[in-house]
Every structure is written in structure tokens, then in C-alpha cells.
Design a protein around this motif. Structure first.
Motif, PDB file in Angstrom:
ATOM      1  N   THR A 152     -12.273  14.517  -1.882  1.00 65.98           N
ATOM      2  CA  THR A 152     -10.881  14.319  -1.492  1.00 65.98           C
ATOM      3  C   THR A 152     -10.421  12.988  -2.067  1.00 65.98           C
ATOM      4  O   THR A 152     -11.022  11.945  -1.785  1.00 65.98           O
ATOM      5  N   ILE A 153      -9.391  13.013  -2.883  1.00 63.43           N
ATOM      6  CA  ILE A 153      -9.038  11.854  -3.710  1.00 63.43           C
ATOM      7  C   ILE A 153      -8.759  10.603  -2.880  1.00 63.43           C
ATOM      8  O   ILE A 153      -9.316   9.529  -3.142  1.00 63.43           O
ATOM      9  N   ALA A 154      -7.891  10.717  -1.878  1.00 67.16           N
ATOM     10  CA  ALA A 154      -7.545   9.537  -1.085  1.00 67.16           C
ATOM     11  C   ALA A 154      -8.756   8.973  -0.371  1.00 67.16           C
ATOM     12  O   ALA A 154      -8.967   7.749  -0.334  1.00 67.16           O
ATOM     13  N   ASN A 155      -9.590   9.849   0.192  1.00 65.33           N
ATOM     14  CA  ASN A 155     -10.781   9.387   0.896  1.00 65.33           C
ATOM     15  C   ASN A 155     -11.752   8.684  -0.042  1.00 65.33           C
ATOM     16  O   ASN A 155     -12.362   7.664   0.318  1.00 65.33           O
ATOM     17  N   ALA A 156     -11.906   9.245  -1.244  1.00 67.92           N
ATOM     18  CA  ALA A 156     -12.849   8.664  -2.187  1.00 67.92           C
ATOM     19  C   ALA A 156     -12.377   7.308  -2.707  1.00 67.92           C
ATOM     20  O   ALA A 156     -13.168   6.366  -2.836  1.00 67.92           O
ATOM     21  N   VAL A 157     -11.085   7.189  -2.993  1.00 66.03           N
ATOM     22  CA  VAL A 157     -10.566   5.954  -3.584  1.00 66.03           C
ATOM     23  C   VAL A 157     -10.370   4.861  -2.545  1.00 66.03           C
ATOM     24  O   VAL A 157     -10.782   3.716  -2.742  1.00 66.03           O
ATOM     25  N   ILE A 199     -13.885  -0.276  -2.515  1.00 64.58           N
ATOM     26  CA  ILE A 199     -13.609  -0.748  -3.875  1.00 64.58           C
ATOM     27  C   ILE A 199     -12.757  -2.013  -3.773  1.00 64.58           C
ATOM     28  O   ILE A 199     -11.889  -2.136  -2.908  1.00 64.58           O
ATOM     29  N   ASN A 200     -13.003  -2.951  -4.651  1.00 66.15           N
ATOM     30  CA  ASN A 200     -12.266  -4.216  -4.648  1.00 66.15           C
ATOM     31  C   ASN A 200     -10.756  -3.956  -4.651  1.00 66.15           C
ATOM     32  O   ASN A 200     -10.228  -3.297  -5.558  1.00 66.15           O
ATOM     33  N   PRO A 201     -10.025  -4.446  -3.639  1.00 66.78           N
ATOM     34  CA  PRO A 201      -8.577  -4.172  -3.553  1.00 66.78           C
ATOM     35  C   PRO A 201      -7.778  -4.752  -4.712  1.00 66.78           C
ATOM     36  O   PRO A 201      -6.733  -4.206  -5.076  1.00 66.78           O
ATOM     37  N   ASP A 202      -8.244  -5.862  -5.317  1.00 66.70           N
ATOM     38  CA  ASP A 202      -7.552  -6.406  -6.488  1.00 66.70           C
ATOM     39  C   ASP A 202      -7.603  -5.420  -7.645  1.00 66.70           C
ATOM     40  O   ASP A 202      -6.614  -5.228  -8.372  1.00 66.70           O
ATOM     41  N   PHE A 203      -8.751  -4.789  -7.799  1.00 64.37           N
ATOM     42  CA  PHE A 203      -8.905  -3.784  -8.848  1.00 64.37           C
ATOM     43  C   PHE A 203      -7.988  -2.594  -8.594  1.00 64.37           C
ATOM     44  O   PHE A 203      -7.272  -2.126  -9.492  1.00 64.37           O
ATOM     45  N   LEU A 204      -7.986  -2.091  -7.350  1.00 61.14           N
ATOM     46  CA  LEU A 204      -7.150  -0.938  -7.030  1.00 61.14           C
ATOM     47  C   LEU A 204      -5.668  -1.269  -7.145  1.00 61.14           C
ATOM     48  O   LEU A 204      -4.868  -0.418  -7.558  1.00 61.14           O
ATOM     49  N   ALA A 205      -5.295  -2.485  -6.778  1.00 62.95           N
ATOM     50  CA  ALA A 205      -3.890  -2.885  -6.873  1.00 62.95           C
ATOM     51  C   ALA A 205      -3.398  -2.781  -8.314  1.00 62.95           C
ATOM     52  O   ALA A 205      -2.289  -2.297  -8.578  1.00 62.95           O
ATOM     53  N   ARG A 206      -4.226  -3.213  -9.245  1.00 61.94           N
ATOM     54  CA  ARG A 206      -3.827  -3.126 -10.655  1.00 61.94           C
ATOM     55  C   ARG A 206      -3.898  -1.692 -11.169  1.00 61.94           C
ATOM     56  O   ARG A 206      -3.013  -1.243 -11.905  1.00 61.94           O
ATOM     57  N   GLN A 211      -0.973   0.054  -9.686  1.00 64.94           N
ATOM     58  CA  GLN A 211       0.290  -0.676  -9.801  1.00 64.94           C
ATOM     59  C   GLN A 211       0.933  -0.873  -8.419  1.00 64.94           C
ATOM     60  O   GLN A 211       2.120  -0.604  -8.207  1.00 64.94           O
ATOM     61  N   LEU A 212       0.120  -1.354  -7.470  1.00 69.58           N
ATOM     62  CA  LEU A 212       0.570  -1.586  -6.104  1.00 69.58           C
ATOM     63  C   LEU A 212       0.329  -3.035  -5.713  1.00 69.58           C
ATOM     64  O   LEU A 212      -0.490  -3.730  -6.322  1.00 69.58           O
ATOM     65  N   ASP A 213       1.020  -3.467  -4.689  1.00 68.42           N
ATOM     66  CA  ASP A 213       0.733  -4.769  -4.112  1.00 68.42           C
ATOM     67  C   ASP A 213      -0.617  -4.703  -3.397  1.00 68.42           C
ATOM     68  O   ASP A 213      -0.971  -3.684  -2.803  1.00 68.42           O
ATOM     69  N   LYS A 214      -1.367  -5.783  -3.455  1.00 67.34           N
ATOM     70  CA  LYS A 214      -2.695  -5.809  -2.842  1.00 67.34           C
ATOM     71  C   LYS A 214      -2.626  -5.482  -1.353  1.00 67.34           C
ATOM     72  O   LYS A 214      -3.510  -4.808  -0.806  1.00 67.34           O
ATOM     73  N   LYS A 215      -1.566  -5.926  -0.677  1.00 64.87           N
ATOM     74  CA  LYS A 215      -1.439  -5.663   0.757  1.00 64.87           C
ATOM     75  C   LYS A 215      -1.280  -4.170   1.035  1.00 64.87           C
ATOM     76  O   LYS A 215      -1.742  -3.662   2.059  1.00 64.87           O
ATOM     77  N   VAL A 216      -0.625  -3.470   0.126  1.00 62.32           N
ATOM     78  CA  VAL A 216      -0.485  -2.014   0.278  1.00 62.32           C
ATOM     79  C   VAL A 216      -1.848  -1.353   0.157  1.00 62.32           C
ATOM     80  O   VAL A 216      -2.199  -0.452   0.932  1.00 62.32           O
ATOM     81  N   VAL A 217      -2.633  -1.801  -0.807  1.00 64.49           N
ATOM     82  CA  VAL A 217      -3.985  -1.267  -0.991  1.00 64.49           C
ATOM     83  C   VAL A 217      -4.832  -1.505   0.242  1.00 64.49           C
ATOM     84  O   VAL A 217      -5.534  -0.609   0.749  1.00 64.49           O
ATOM     85  N   GLU A 218      -4.771  -2.700   0.768  1.00 66.04           N
ATOM     86  CA  GLU A 218      -5.562  -3.038   1.961  1.00 66.04           C
ATOM     87  C   GLU A 218      -5.101  -2.216   3.159  1.00 66.04           C
ATOM     88  O   GLU A 218      -5.926  -1.808   3.999  1.00 66.04           O
TER      89      GLU A 218
END
Length: 221
Positions: free
Chosen positions: A186-191, A198-205, A208-215
């Protein structure tokens, strides 16, 4: 919970799927049966499961009961998947096929996911489903269709796909998969729900999201 489909309808759907799947993705068996057993004692290792002595196989090795029972859809996504693979029916070992029953609450969904080892063929028993899959890079085309009772749709192996109950009543589908153990990601669960995260800085880039959104998303999963 309201029962969405009769036992007869489920039985007819299973029979249709049995004749619809022409070939399997898993390697072909080299013997009539290879009933999976948990113990390697006096067994031969094949396709990820150990085999029972063929002379000891019984009808229960190829049997599952209860697919007529609706799954509990009281969850955040409003769906429930009842799996019938080699874990539930050990006689499926090496036969390259399995199936699932999917129950959907009104406006429930089976969120974007992929099966790494199987193509899926789905038929709607009750309700109206919006389904689709996305092709691989670079096109990323969305192939989508609204399905009604009796309609059939195929999700190619490995591609991200989904189902969404767009009706105000519950929906039910049965799907056959071309593997005894198709797996699901399941994509959302895996990511956003990986362990460890996974490092939120990496996912933010990457997204293309703000780091706070990722967290925030990681906290949800």
C-alpha cells in the motif's frame, strides 16, 4: 453490517474466476500437489513452502470456508480485504493462483497499492466501483473505468491500482490473482509508515512538500 451479496453470488463468482484465469505467474508445478506445511521434516522445499507427502494430502488441504461472510469495513479507508492464498489454503502451493474478497463501505476505498508478484482480475458483485491503474514512467497514464455489477477489470502485475466505491450503498468484489502469494504494497503505508521512518527531508524534496507536511503524514501512518 448489511450483507451485500448472497452465498450463491459468491459461489458463481468464484467459479467464473476459476475459468477466467488462463495462466499463472508463479513457476509451473512439477507434481500433482505440493500442499504447504510449516515443518521441513521429511519434506521437499519448493516455491517458498515445504511440501507435504502427496500420499498424506486430504480434502481440507484444498478447502476454505467463510468467503460469504462480509468483512468489517469500520476503518479509516472503509474497506476490508479477505485473503485466500497459500496461507489459508495450503494446497495452493505451486499452483500460481489465489483470490480475495473485498468489501467496501459506502464511499469506501481500497487505496493505491501494488501486487509485486501478480496480475489481478476483479469482478463486481454488488455496488458501483471507480477503478484504475497507473502505467509506469515516464507516461504515468491513468487507465480508469466505472464498474457496475457483473463488470470485470484487470490490473497488470506490479502497477499501482485502486478501487473506490462511488455509491451510497455497500459494494463487494471478488478478485483472482496470478500467484499463490501475490504480496501487497500500500503506497501511503510504505512511504509514510515505513519502519524505521524514511528521512522526512528526503521525502519533502521527493514529493515537493513542506517538511512539516511530511512529518504530519508520517504521524498518521
Amino acid at each position: 453490517m448489511k450483507k451485500c451479496v448472497s452465498f450463491l453470488q459468491v459461489t458463481l463468482a468464484l467459479m467464473a474466476l476459476a475459468f477466467s484465469v488462463a495462466s499463472a505467474y508463479d513457476p509451473s508445478p512439477l507434481q500433482d500437489t505440493c500442499v504447504a506445511i510449516p515443518e521441513p521434516k521429511n519434506a521437499v522445499f519448493v516455491n517458498g513452502k515445504f511440501c507435504k507427502n502427496p500420499n498424506l494430502t486430504v480434502a481440507e488441504d484444498f478447502f476454505y470456508q467463510g468467503l460469504d461472510i462480509p468483512g468489517n469495513t469500520s476503518n479509516l479507508v472503509g474497506s476490508n480485504v479477505t485473503t485466500v492464498n497459500v496461507v489459508q489454503i495450503p494446497g495452493l502451493n505451486t499452483l500460481g493462483i489465489s483470490l480475495v474478497r473485498i468489501d467496501y463501505a459506502p464511499y469506501g476505498q481500497n487505496p493505491p497499492h501494488t501486487h509485486p508478484r501478480a496480475t489481478e482480475i476483479l469482478t463486481v458483485l454488488e455496488g458501483i466501483l471507480l477503478v484504475g491503474f497507473v502505467t509506469s514512467n515516464p507516461d504515468n497514464r491513468l487507465i480508469s473505468k466505472v464498474l457496475y455489477k457483473g463488470d470485470v477489470f484487470v490490473f497488470p502485475i506490479g502497477l499501482i491500482h485502486f478501487q473506490f466505491n462511488i455509491g451510497p450503498t455497500c459494494a463487494v468484489a471478488i478478485a483472482g490473482l496470478s500467484s499463490q502469494n501475490p504480496g501487497v504494497i500500500t503506497i501511503a503505508n510504505a512511504v509514510f509508515g515505513s519502519n524505521p521512518p524514511i528521512n522526512p527531508d528526503f521525502l519533502a524534496r521527493a514529493f515537493q512538500l513542506d517538511k512539516k507536511v511530511v512529518e504530519f503524514l508520517q504521524a498518521r501512518f
